[in-house]
Design a protein around this motif. Structure first.
Motif, PDB file in Angstrom:
ATOM      1  N   TYR A  35       0.836  -1.184   0.000  1.00  0.00           N
ATOM      2  CA  TYR A  35       0.000   0.000   0.000  1.00  0.00           C
ATOM      3  C   TYR A  35       0.877   1.242   0.000  1.00  0.00           C
TER       4      TYR A  35
ATOM      5  N   GLN B 273       0.984 -13.174  -1.826  1.00  0.00           N
ATOM      6  CA  GLN B 273      -0.173 -12.449  -1.285  1.00  0.00           C
ATOM      7  C   GLN B 273      -0.508 -11.243  -2.156  1.00  0.00           C
ATOM      8  N   TYR B 274       0.527 -10.497  -2.559  1.00  0.00           N
ATOM      9  CA  TYR B 274       0.304  -9.334  -3.410  1.00  0.00           C
ATOM     10  C   TYR B 274      -0.326  -9.758  -4.735  1.00  0.00           C
TER      11      TYR B 274
ATOM     12  N   LYS C 248      -3.964 -10.670  -4.587  1.00  0.00           N
ATOM     13  CA  LYS C 248      -4.842  -9.509  -4.424  1.00  0.00           C
ATOM     14  C   LYS C 248      -4.878  -8.643  -5.674  1.00  0.00           C
ATOM     15  N   HIS C 249      -3.855  -8.744  -6.535  1.00  0.00           N
ATOM     16  CA  HIS C 249      -3.749  -7.905  -7.731  1.00  0.00           C
ATOM     17  C   HIS C 249      -3.512  -8.807  -8.947  1.00  0.00           C
ATOM     18  N   ARG C 250      -4.480  -9.652  -9.225  1.00  0.00           N
ATOM     19  CA  ARG C 250      -4.325 -10.667 -10.273  1.00  0.00           C
ATOM     20  C   ARG C 250      -4.119 -10.089 -11.663  1.00  0.00           C
TER      21      ARG C 250
END
Length: 50
Positions: free
Chosen positions: A10, A32-33, A36-38
């Motif tokens: 973030y 994880q990133y 969340k940001h496919r």
């Protein structure tokens, strides 16, 4: 209790235009990133290349 957000995930308002450093992320953080940001193809490539 307040949880502090990780700046790699973030970015602050002042650095929204800066690039995310995928190399500095651990394998778990990068996964994880990416989940969340496919739509982030660069994150996908960094994840595959690790």
């Amino acid at each position: 209790m307040t949880r502090r957000l990780n700046s790699k995930f973030y970015p602050t308002e002042s650095c929204l235009m800066s690039r995310i450093n995928y190399d500095s992320m651990s394998d778990v953080e990068l996964k994880q990133y990416f989940l969340k940001h496919r739509g982030d193809q660069t994150a996908f490539q960094a994840f595959v290349n690790k």
